[in-house]
Structures are given as C-alpha cells and as structure tokens.
Design a protein around this motif. Structure first.
Motif, PDB file in Angstrom:
ATOM      1  N   ARG A 186     -14.258  24.614 -67.606  1.00 15.03           N
ATOM      2  CA  ARG A 186     -15.707  24.797 -67.493  1.00 15.03           C
ATOM      3  C   ARG A 186     -16.074  25.122 -66.049  1.00 15.03           C
ATOM      4  O   ARG A 186     -16.857  26.026 -65.773  1.00 15.03           O
ATOM      5  N   LEU A 187     -15.473  24.417 -65.113  1.00 19.38           N
ATOM      6  CA  LEU A 187     -15.730  24.639 -63.692  1.00 19.38           C
ATOM      7  C   LEU A 187     -15.367  26.067 -63.299  1.00 19.38           C
ATOM      8  O   LEU A 187     -16.150  26.768 -62.666  1.00 19.38           O
ATOM      9  N   ASN A 188     -14.142  26.473 -63.668  1.00 20.79           N
ATOM     10  CA  ASN A 188     -13.690  27.797 -63.267  1.00 20.79           C
ATOM     11  C   ASN A 188     -14.609  28.878 -63.779  1.00 20.79           C
ATOM     12  O   ASN A 188     -14.882  29.866 -63.105  1.00 20.79           O
ATOM     13  N   LYS A 189     -15.118  28.672 -64.993  1.00 20.88           N
ATOM     14  CA  LYS A 189     -16.049  29.654 -65.552  1.00 20.88           C
ATOM     15  C   LYS A 189     -17.304  29.739 -64.699  1.00 20.88           C
ATOM     16  O   LYS A 189     -17.767  30.815 -64.342  1.00 20.88           O
ATOM     17  N   GLN A 190     -17.843  28.553 -64.358  1.00 25.44           N
ATOM     18  CA  GLN A 190     -19.086  28.562 -63.592  1.00 25.44           C
ATOM     19  C   GLN A 190     -18.893  29.114 -62.193  1.00 25.44           C
ATOM     20  O   GLN A 190     -19.811  29.641 -61.591  1.00 25.44           O
ATOM     21  N   LEU A 191     -17.695  28.970 -61.655  1.00 22.67           N
ATOM     22  CA  LEU A 191     -17.465  29.344 -60.267  1.00 22.67           C
ATOM     23  C   LEU A 191     -17.000  30.787 -60.103  1.00 22.67           C
ATOM     24  O   LEU A 191     -16.900  31.281 -58.992  1.00 22.67           O
ATOM     25  N   GLU A 192     -16.711  31.441 -61.229  1.00 24.97           N
ATOM     26  CA  GLU A 192     -16.158  32.796 -61.174  1.00 24.97           C
ATOM     27  C   GLU A 192     -16.895  33.704 -60.217  1.00 24.97           C
ATOM     28  O   GLU A 192     -16.314  34.338 -59.352  1.00 24.97           O
ATOM     29  N   LYS A 193     -18.231  33.731 -60.384  1.00 19.61           N
ATOM     30  CA  LYS A 193     -18.961  34.737 -59.613  1.00 19.61           C
ATOM     31  C   LYS A 193     -19.103  34.363 -58.141  1.00 19.61           C
ATOM     32  O   LYS A 193     -19.534  35.160 -57.331  1.00 19.61           O
ATOM     33  N   PHE A 194     -18.775  33.125 -57.795  1.00 19.77           N
ATOM     34  CA  PHE A 194     -18.938  32.738 -56.401  1.00 19.77           C
ATOM     35  C   PHE A 194     -17.684  32.958 -55.577  1.00 19.77           C
ATOM     36  O   PHE A 194     -17.658  32.659 -54.400  1.00 19.77           O
ATOM     37  N   ASN A 195     -16.666  33.465 -56.225  1.00 13.60           N
ATOM     38  CA  ASN A 195     -15.468  33.792 -55.464  1.00 13.60           C
ATOM     39  C   ASN A 195     -14.921  32.593 -54.711  1.00 13.60           C
ATOM     40  O   ASN A 195     -14.629  32.644 -53.531  1.00 13.60           O
ATOM     41  N   ALA A 237     -25.732  35.929 -51.393  1.00 13.98           N
ATOM     42  CA  ALA A 237     -25.427  34.620 -51.989  1.00 13.98           C
ATOM     43  C   ALA A 237     -24.091  34.113 -51.458  1.00 13.98           C
ATOM     44  O   ALA A 237     -23.927  32.943 -51.127  1.00 13.98           O
ATOM     45  N   LYS A 238     -23.151  35.031 -51.348  1.00 22.44           N
ATOM     46  CA  LYS A 238     -21.837  34.657 -50.841  1.00 22.44           C
ATOM     47  C   LYS A 238     -21.951  34.145 -49.405  1.00 22.44           C
ATOM     48  O   LYS A 238     -21.345  33.140 -49.038  1.00 22.44           O
ATOM     49  N   LEU A 239     -22.776  34.829 -48.606  1.00 19.13           N
ATOM     50  CA  LEU A 239     -22.989  34.409 -47.224  1.00 19.13           C
ATOM     51  C   LEU A 239     -23.563  33.001 -47.158  1.00 19.13           C
ATOM     52  O   LEU A 239     -23.164  32.184 -46.329  1.00 19.13           O
ATOM     53  N   ARG A 240     -24.517  32.750 -48.054  1.00 20.26           N
ATOM     54  CA  ARG A 240     -25.143  31.435 -48.056  1.00 20.26           C
ATOM     55  C   ARG A 240     -24.092  30.362 -48.332  1.00 20.26           C
ATOM     56  O   ARG A 240     -24.035  29.339 -47.670  1.00 20.26           O
ATOM     57  N   PHE A 278     -20.564  24.013 -53.873  1.00 18.35           N
ATOM     58  CA  PHE A 278     -21.087  24.155 -55.225  1.00 18.35           C
ATOM     59  C   PHE A 278     -21.318  22.792 -55.861  1.00 18.35           C
ATOM     60  O   PHE A 278     -22.363  22.529 -56.460  1.00 18.35           O
ATOM     61  N   ILE A 279     -20.324  21.924 -55.722  1.00 22.99           N
ATOM     62  CA  ILE A 279     -20.451  20.578 -56.305  1.00 22.99           C
ATOM     63  C   ILE A 279     -21.620  19.820 -55.688  1.00 22.99           C
ATOM     64  O   ILE A 279     -22.390  19.149 -56.382  1.00 22.99           O
ATOM     65  N   LEU A 280     -21.757  19.929 -54.368  1.00 18.75           N
ATOM     66  CA  LEU A 280     -22.842  19.207 -53.707  1.00 18.75           C
ATOM     67  C   LEU A 280     -24.196  19.727 -54.177  1.00 18.75           C
ATOM     68  O   LEU A 280     -25.145  18.964 -54.330  1.00 18.75           O
TER      69      LEU A 280
END
Lengths: 460, 389
Positions: A375-384, A78-81, A325-327
């Motif tokens: 809210r954003l930071n929470k959602q983005l946590e796992k995407f590093n 997922a990170k690679l993507r 992520f936003i896009l």
C-alpha cells in the motif's frame, strides 16, 4: 526511564545522545551543542531552482503559454518541496548538534512560513538560514530578521500591504502569534503596526521598503508615537510586559512539558528578560536546569521524534523523502504547517488514526507486513521516494537474560512501567527464554514491538 | 482462494438440500445472519504446562498412584469414567459435555524431541515448527495470510499481548484485552480517568479506538442480540463471552484466540490445579451453553491445549515440566470420542510420557475439515486424525 535517555529525547530526536550526555555531563554537553559555529549550506536543489519571485513568475508564464508542460512543472515543484522536507529531516537526524536543529525547528514552527504558500525554494532556505543564524543571538534581532525575510512577507501577504491599501495580516500575526499573544495589545496597535509595515516588499536576499508604497504618517503603538518603521515597532513591543513570557511558554512546551506551570513560565520568562533576550545564555540556563527534572511522562511525543527514535533504535536505514511523507500523514508536514498558528503540539499530535498508523508502521517494520508495504509503495510511486527497506536490528548492551533485556528496553523506551505491563512483559519474554537461541533477535524485536505500541511510548 | 470463492465451495459441498443438517431448520434459516454459516475456530491456550494426567486421569492404572502418592486424584473423586480414564472433579461440566457427545479428547499429544522450556515449547506449538527449527510466523498467521488476507478482521485475540500463533505478514489480526470501550464509541476521549497523568490517560483512551478493525468490531457488538446468557464470573469466561457476542454479531473472523495462565504447578498442585480447572470448566461451560442455545455449536469448534504436560512422577507437592498431554475439542460437530491410547506410564522417555499424536496432525485436521484448507500450504505435512469430526 533512565535520565540520560530522557534528556537525549528532550535535547534531540532520539536516545542516541544518552551516552554522550552521561559521559560529558549535562552542562558540558549543552555547552558543546550551543557553542558551535553552525551553518546551513544551501542545498543543490535549492541552488538550481527559482531564486526570486520574478524567476518563479516567469516559470509560471512559461507554463501558461504552453512553453513548459504544466503537469511536469507541478510535479517538479512538488518534488522540490519534498526534497526540502527531506533535507530538514536529514539534518535533524544526522547533525552532530541535534539540539541546534530542534531549536531551529521550534522557531520555524513559531515564525511559520510554508512551502505551499511561499513557493520560492530559495526564500524558504533563507528563512531557515535566518533562523539558524540568529537562534543564539538576540531574540529581538531574530524577530526583526524574520519579519524582513521574503518568505514571511510572502506568507503573510505583506507585499500587498501598501500605504493606500493596508493589509493587516503580518501586523496582526506579529502581535498575536509572534510576540505578545492575544489580549496584550489593542486593535489600534494592530492598525498602526500594519501602517508601519506598509511598503515592506520583496528584495534580493531579504525584504526592503519601497519608498512609494511606504506610509510616512505618525503611528502610535503602545502609547508611543513617531514615523515608525517596523524595527521601531518591534523595539517598542519588546518593552511590553508579556513579551518574554509569551515565547518562554512556547519554548517550555516544545522541549519539556505540554502543560508548563505558571510558576515555571514566570521563572524562565524573568530569566529571558534579565538576559535582555539573549538566547544563548537563556537556552543554556534553561536546559541545564530543567534537564535535572527526572519527572517524565509530561509531553506527547511529536511524530518527528517518534520516527527518528524508532529509526535509531532499530538501526533502520532512513529514507528521508519517505519520512517526509510519513510525517505529513502524521500531522507534521515539515515546513507546511496547516496555518500560521503552527503545530499546536500536545494532544494535537495524537488521534486514534495517527496512533493506529504508528502501530501499523511498527508492525510492518518488525513483522514484515507485506500488505502495508504494498500500500505504501503504491502511494509513494509518484513522489519518487526511492527504495524503502526495513531491516530492523536491535543492539542491546546486556542480553544475558530475559530480565536484563526487559530492563534495558524499558529504561530506554518508556517513562514508567505499570504492574500490568511488567506482567505482560514477563509473559511475552518468559524467564526461560534462551538468549543464545537462533531466533533470539526476532524475539527481542517482538518485545520492542510491544513497547513501541504502548501508550507509554507515545509520551516523553 | 478469496473468501467469496471459498463460501461458494462450502455451499455446494453440503450435498444438496435433501438432507438438511439439523441446525438448518426453517426457523433458524431466517433468524441467522449470513455469516453464521462460516466455521469458526477458537483456541484456549493453557499457559504453564497443564498436567494432563491429573486432567484426564488414568485412574485404573496402578502406576498412576504409585508415581503420585501425594498428588494423584483419588479414584472415588474421578468422574465420568470412559475406558479406564476419567475427569478431574473440577471439570464436572466438561464431563457432562462429554456425556452429551460433544467433547472429543485426543490423547498423548506432543511432538518429537520435546522441549521443556515454556517459552520455546509454546513457540513450537504456535509456529507448528519442528523442535529444532525456528519459524517467524504463526501457523494460524500463515493460514490467514492465504485464506483471509482481505478480511478487515481476520482473527481476534483476546489477551494482553500478541500471540505468536497469529503472527502474520498480511492478514489483519486484532489483539485486545477487552471491548469495554468499544460499544459506545470509537473515539471518545476523556471517558474515564485511569491514572494521575492526564497525557497518559489521553493516549490510553485512544488506544482501543486506534486498533485496526475497530469499526467492524463495533458494528458486530452493536448487532449482537441483547439477551445476555449468564456467564461464569472469571476472566476466561469474560473473554469467551466477547467472542460469543462477536460471532453472534456477524464478525467475519474465522479464528479466535485466548489464553489462561497458572498451570505451571511445581508446588501446591492439588489446590492450584483444582482452582484453574474450575475456572476453565465454568468458563467453557458458560460459553458452551450460550453457543448451543443459539444453534451455533456445529459451526464453532473450541480447542483447548497446553505447551506440554507434566512429569509422571510427582516432585514434592507438585510436578516438573513434562511432554505429552491431552487436547480437548468441543463443538464443530465432533464425534465425542476419545482418540488415541490411554497414557503409557510404563514406557517413558526419561520419566516423561512419549507422545502418540503430533499436535500438527490435530492442526491439519482442523484446517482440512473445518476450512477445507490444505495444511501442506503452510508446511504442515502431517496426516489428519480420523475420527475427530
């Protein structure tokens, strides 16, 4: 809107090229954008990932056997993507030749292949490189190269298309979505095209026919017969009437008008045919001519342009993973279109929710909305994603009075101002506003916020 | 403190059920939505610098007529005399609200080092800052950030543009011109053709639906009772009517805000001011009747103010920007008094009135007495004004 700002948006992703267009003149500007030897270097993260299906499958084996941790691998993939998406967005924003990237992205949305489905990052890279290297050559060649790409073969399951077990997917989409459009071929044409594609399977750098899976019978497409391979079929497709018009209409929609007129499609389709499908002279003629058109308000702004434009206007430091992520949230998941039809564009780009999210973003950036950030930071946590910080800065050329500020901002941002808007702007930035006051920047940013939230700003 | 705790607090502070306030009659207890019990503040911002001296008139002060030979309101036209002051005739209904004891006036409201720029003075009122300081967020915005940051719609601003007073960092504040499109739908495309540009129409149709909090607004509008009180036919009245619907429909917003322009009367003051005050009068009176009829008057506090008053001495057929002016307060169980001294037309600051009450004291009073909120939490350190509520 000032014509140079308009053309900067048409030929790129923001208004940052407006000065260059103004100073060089349109012809020279387009010439420069189209004439460079433009390459796509392989990014490191692609080089380090699996490069063949075998490598990918062995990775899967390792996961299934427990040798590698499933979740860890899934996260890495997922990170690679997202790294790839960020890579593309970065190119769009930072390239000296954004027009090249915009053309590349057009073709990626035409010859759709997705990260989710193709899985092998190297194949996706090759897909993009192929587009880039042929976007200014002959369109027919581009079609052939893409059909042979490992990514496309995987995306449309052609590795499962064998002479004893035909899979029509690639054949159908080639005719329906890549070249002719519905109604311009028969089911027989599809069947025979699929036969011609049978046995086209993965290769090292690109696809190749496996002799044992290849069909060697006589195929008939569009009235011509022979033991065709797909290159022959594509040659025949390009003799059909609708081929130039089909792609021309899509090009007009991507760069200029959500609803191009029939006359315009005819005009440029004919031109493409006259150039024998050579894309460079075609693009040059198209851009130089159509950019003369001062009519704006013809195209709903896609999310990539919206966010890159705002980032540029407000001198925000871009975090490309965050942008990816936003896009995705905005319905423009880079290299992961929902299906082979690609992003339809036009009104599909905007819903009440998407519009609301754009407004929230603007408010967060300009007002500093803590709730949104959290809210954003929470959602983005796992995407590093890394750090996301908004420090908006708006540099204007003439800040001598409320009037000049409003003029500059409106001519830069929106395609027309209504009477209501003019009055509201005057209310927002009254005539006795003091541009030298301590918080003048904050106040000007509020005007930007108002304009960025307008319906007019959602349209080019 | 979150909203649930806050509600509990007010419930226990009514001092037991022995003395039922008169709005809590048995009949009304059962016809209310639970949300009616919350206090609501409504602000009407008069843009341009409303001439206080011609609004609430010191008609017994000779200096008034000496300074305004052309534009003073004639003694016989002034209505509802109270202690040497009276109302502009256009405010006949506000005067009657005053007679009913439901209108308070705080006189000579202003602030030290007054600024006479529309833009800057409005900013000062909206951020509750010192005259030389610049604050980023609105005073109400800062209040809502602490008190109502979890509400879906903490505040509703019915206007064309955002208002700095409500600028917030966490709470949800909604600005809308109207809610015409909302009742029927939340996302109904192609509702009506607005322009020659189909793309623009499409986006405009989405605009209302895209506002955050539209679901709650829609719910409240649908719940609001259908019986329509008749409102005056002017834009301010329409805005107040929307507010009344939302309040009756049980929207959780504590703060409503709107504005009205046309008060910058440099020229032709008599005619223009009369027209604007009539609009204000008619709109507010419609709203007052509606709220009173629905037994909401004690819960709804309406505050009317302007960014500055105007110069004492007239200038041609109008007046220049000035300083202090009156603030009007209706509803919210106010005591119906005139607070502060009558305007001092003798001792002036460069021709302008010297303020007596800092506007931030009024803010402090509203926050403390309507929401039990400590104004110091948002850097308003002024004492409250006794005698308003």
């Amino acid at each position: 809107m000032l014509i140079h700002n308009l053309n900067s948006l048409r030929l790129g992703f923001s208004t940052k090229q407006a000065d260059a267009i103004k100073n060089k003149g349109l012809a020279l500007f387009v010439d420069e954008q189209l004439n460079t030897n433009y390459k796509v270097e392989m990014p490191l993260f692609v080089a380090e990932g699996p490069k063949t299906l075998k490598e990918f499958q062995s990775l899967r084996k390792q996961v299934n056997s427990g040798e590698k941790d499933k979740e860890k691998v899934a996260n890495e993939m997922a990170k690679l993507r997202f790294e790839w998406k960020a890579f593309i967005i970065k190119r769009c924003n930072e390239s000296e030749f954004p027009l090249r990237e915009k053309i590349n992205l057009f073709f990626q949305n035409h010859f759709v292949s997705t990260l989710q489905s193709v899985k092998v990052p190297y194949w996706i890279y090759k897909h993009y490189e192929t587009i880039n290297n042929h976007a200014f050559g002959n369109y027919k060649t581009l079609v052939k190269e893409i059909v042979y790409s490992n990514a496309m073969i995987k995306y449309l399951d052609n590795q499962q298309n064998k002479k004893d077990n035909i899979n029509e997917n690639l054949g159908r989409e080639l005719l329906e979505l890549f070249t002719l459009g519905e109604g311009n071929y028969t089911e027989n044409d599809i069947k025979n095209t699929a036969l011609a594609l049978a046995g086209l399977n993965f290769g090292e750098e690109k696809g190749m026919y496996r002799p044992r899976l290849k069909d060697n019978s006589t195929k008939t497409v569009f009235g011509k017969s022979g033991n065709f391979i797909i290159d022959d079929v594509i040659d025949i497709i390009f003799e059909q009437k609708n081929t130039p018009y089909f792609i021309t209409e899509k090009i007009l929609k991507w760069f200029f008008y959500d609803n191009p007129t029939k006359e315009l499609v005819l005009k440029y389709g004919k031109l493409l045919k006259e150039y024998n499908f050579e894309l460079q002279p075609f693009f040059k003629a198209l851009f130089v001519e159509e950019c003369k058109n001062t009519t704006c308000g013809t195209q709903i702004k896609n999310p990539l342009i919206y966010f890159l434009q705002v980032h540029n206007d407000l001198e925000l430091a871009p975090n490309y993973t965050f942008l990816a992520f936003i896009l995705k949230n905005q319905g423009m998941d880079i290299y992961d279109q929902p299906n082979v039809k690609g992003w339809k564009g036009g009104k599909d780009w905007l819903t009440a929710q998407i519009y609301s999210d754009r407004n929230q973003f603007i408010e967060a950036v300009i007002d500093g909305n803590k709730k949104f950030e959290n809210r954003l930071n929470k959602q983005l946590e796992k995407f590093n994603v890394g750090e996301v910080a908004f420090n908006p800065k708006l540099t204007l050329q003439n800040t001598s009075s409320a009037k000049t500020i409003l003029e500059e901002l409106t001519s830069k941002m929106i395609f027309e101002t209504t009477e209501d808007m003019k009055n509201e702007l005057k209310d927002l930035l009254k005539y006795d506003f003091d541009p030298s006051s301590e918080n003048a920047n904050q106040i000007i940013l509020r005007v930007y916020k108002y304009l960025a939230k307008c319906p007019e700003f959602q349209i080019i | 403190m979150d909203r649930r705790d806050f509600l509990k607090l007010t419930a226990t502070s009514t001092g037991g059920l022995l003395l039922l306030p008169n709005f809590l009659t048995a009949k009304n207890l059962f016809s209310f939505e639970e949300n009616y019990n919350d206090n609501v503040l409504i602000f009407i911002q008069l843009n341009g610098g409303n001439d206080g001296l011609n609004t609430f008139i010191p008609f017994e002060n000779a200096l008034y007529y000496e300074n305004r030979p052309k534009i003073a309101i004639a003694k016989q036209d002034v209505i509802n005399a109270i202690n040497g002051m009276g109302f502009h005739p256009a405010l006949k209904d506000l005067a009657s609200i005053s007679q009913e004891g439901n209108l308070s006036i705080v006189q000579n409201v202003g602030y030290p080092n007054p600024n006479r720029s529309h833009f800057r003075s409005q900013e000062i009122w909206q951020t509750a800052s010192d005259s030389k300081k610049y604050l980023d967020y609105g005073w109400l915005g800062r209040f809502l950030d602490i008190q109502c940051k979890d509400e879906a719609v903490a505040s509703v601003n019915i206007d064309n543009i955002d208002n700095l007073a409500l600028k917030t960092s966490a709470a949800n504040v909604l600005t809308a011109k109207n809610f015409n499109n909302v009742k029927q739908n939340v996302a109904n495309e192609n509702e009506f053709k607005l322009s020659e540009n189909p793309q623009l129409d499409f986006v405009r149709n989405l605009q209302n639906a895209s506002l955050q909090g539209m679901t709650e607004i829609s719910k409240a509008l649908q719940k609001a009772p259908n019986k329509r009180n008749s409102y005056a036919n002017n834009p301010l009245a329409k805005n107040l009517e929307w507010m009344s619907k939302l309040i009756k429909g049980g929207l959780n917003s504590k703060i409503y805000y709107t504005s009205m322009g046309g008060f910058d009367t440099h020229n032709n003051q008599l005619q223009i001011h009369e027209k604007q005050l009539s609009v204000l009068n008619d709109a507010v009176f419609s709203f007052y009747k509606d709220i009173k009829e629905n037994n909401l008057l004690s819960k709804v506090t309406l505050v009317i103010f302007s960014e500055f008053g105007r110069r004492v001495k007239e200038n041609g057929a109008g007046t220049d920007h000035g300083t202090a002016g009156p603030m009007l307060i209706i509803g919210g169980n106010n005591k119906g008094k005139i607070l502060g001294k009558n305007p001092n037309l003798e001792t002036l600051d460069n021709g302008d009135l010297i303020f007596e009450n800092d506007f931030r004291s009024v803010y402090a009073t509203l926050l403390k007495q309507k929401f039990n909120f400590d104004p110091k939490l948002i850097n308003i350190n002024n004492q409250t004004i006794k005698g308003i509520f």
